[in-house]
Write a protein that holds these residues in place. Structure first.
Motif, mmCIF file in Angstrom:
data_model
loop_
_atom_site.group_PDB
_atom_site.id
_atom_site.type_symbol
_atom_site.label_atom_id
_atom_site.label_comp_id
_atom_site.label_asym_id
_atom_site.label_seq_id
_atom_site.Cartn_x
_atom_site.Cartn_y
_atom_site.Cartn_z
ATOM 1 N N GLU A 233 0.900 -1.260 -0.117
ATOM 2 C CA GLU A 233 0.111 0.251 -0.112
ATOM 3 C C GLU A 233 1.206 1.333 0.364
ATOM 4 N N ALA A 234 1.868 1.117 1.001
ATOM 5 C CA ALA A 234 2.474 2.136 0.570
ATOM 6 C C ALA A 234 3.668 2.563 -0.227
ATOM 7 N N ALA B 214 3.716 10.459 -6.815
ATOM 8 C CA ALA B 214 4.680 10.286 -8.252
ATOM 9 C C ALA B 214 3.904 11.002 -9.495
ATOM 10 N N GLU B 215 3.342 9.695 -9.732
ATOM 11 C CA GLU B 215 2.775 10.727 -11.397
ATOM 12 C C GLU B 215 1.810 12.077 -11.230
ATOM 13 N N HIS B 216 0.921 11.958 -9.529
ATOM 14 C CA HIS B 216 0.087 13.523 -9.785
ATOM 15 C C HIS B 216 1.961 14.430 -9.360
ATOM 16 N N VAL C 245 11.024 13.003 -4.706
ATOM 17 C CA VAL C 245 10.769 12.805 -3.376
ATOM 18 C C VAL C 245 10.015 10.909 -3.043
ATOM 19 N N PHE C 246 9.023 11.005 -3.314
ATOM 20 C CA PHE C 246 8.092 10.379 -3.803
ATOM 21 C C PHE C 246 8.262 8.913 -4.874
ATOM 22 N N ARG C 247 9.199 9.128 -5.436
ATOM 23 C CA ARG C 247 9.426 7.405 -6.023
ATOM 24 C C ARG C 247 10.058 6.787 -5.282
ATOM 25 N N GLN C 248 11.720 7.723 -4.305
ATOM 26 C CA GLN C 248 11.927 7.362 -3.683
ATOM 27 C C GLN C 248 11.530 6.467 -2.720
ATOM 28 N N PHE C 249 10.450 7.093 -2.206
ATOM 29 C CA PHE C 249 10.170 6.634 -0.968
ATOM 30 C C PHE C 249 8.993 5.035 -1.567
ATOM 31 N N ARG D 165 7.157 16.146 4.462
ATOM 32 C CA ARG D 165 6.609 16.549 5.778
ATOM 33 C C ARG D 165 5.816 14.860 5.268
ATOM 34 N N LEU D 166 4.661 15.055 4.275
ATOM 35 C CA LEU D 166 3.802 13.507 3.949
ATOM 36 C C LEU D 166 4.953 12.874 3.725
ATOM 37 N N ALA D 167 6.167 12.027 3.749
ATOM 38 C CA ALA D 167 6.420 10.775 3.326
ATOM 39 C C ALA D 167 6.741 10.277 4.682
#
Length: 153
Positions: free
Chosen positions: A17-18, A26-28, A40-44, A99-101
Motif C-alpha cells: 500500500e505504501a 509521484a505520478e500526480h 522524493v515520492f519515487r524514492q520512497f 513531511r508527507l513521507a
C-alpha cells in the motif's frame, strides 16, 4: 498479533500500500511538472518495495493476491503507511512532500513497534522489531532531508 503468518500478511499489505500510494503521488506530481517532489515520492516508493520484497520472502508469498482480503488489524482502519492525499497538489514543494513521507514512515514505525510490544509470540516480536528498525532508519533519513530542505542543517 500472535501469529507470524498474520504479522507477515500485515507487513506485505502495509508495504504494498505504501509503494502504491507513493507511486500515485509521484505520478500526480509528474502530471503537474513538479519533478523535484516526484523524485522524493519515487524514492520512497522504492524503499517500500524493498521492504515489500523482504516481507514477501520471509512469508514465502509469491503474489500479493495470495493474501487474505480481510482480517487486517490496522490502527485507524487503513494501512498506517498509506500516505494521505490531503494537502497534495501540483504546487507542493519538496519540504511538504518530505513531511508527507515522514508522516507515512512514522505510521509504519509506530505500527511495527506496537506489534512488537503487544505480541506474545517471540518470533513476531523479533521480526516486528527488525521491521521497526528499518522504518526508524527511514524516519531518521527523512528528518535529515527535512532539516536540509528547511535550511536547518
Amino acid at each position: 498479533m500472535d501469529s507470524i503468518r498474520k504479522f507477515l500478511a500485515h507487513a506485505v499489505r502495509l508495504e504494498a500500500e505504501a509503494a502504491r500510494r507513493f507511486d500515485e503521488l509521484a505520478e500526480h506530481m509528474a502530471t503537474h511538472g513538479n519533478a523535484a517532489v516526484e523524485s522524493v515520492f519515487r524514492q520512497f516508493a522504492d524503499f517500500s518495495r524493498l521492504h515489500l520484497q523482504t516481507a514477501m520472502s520471509r512469508a514465502g508469498f509469491r503474489y500479493i493476491e495470495d493474501l487474505p482480503r480481510d482480517g487486517y488489524e490496522w490502527p485507524h482502519g487503513e494501512s498506517p503507511e498509506a500516505a494521505p492525499w490531503w494537502g497534495v497538489d501540483g504546487l507542493m514543494d519538496v519540504e511538504a512532500a518530505l513531511r508527507l513521507a515522514l508522516e507515512s514512515e512514522q505510521g509504519g514505525l509506530d505500527f511495527y513497534r506496537s506489534v512488537a510490544l503487544g505480541s506474545a509470540d517471540p518470533r513476531v516480536q523479533a521480526m516486528a522489531q527488525e521491521f521497526a528498525a528499518e522504518e526508524a532508519e527511514h524516519v531518521a533519513r527523512l528528518q535529515e532531508l527535512l532539516a536540509e530542505a528547511s535550511g536547518r542543517t
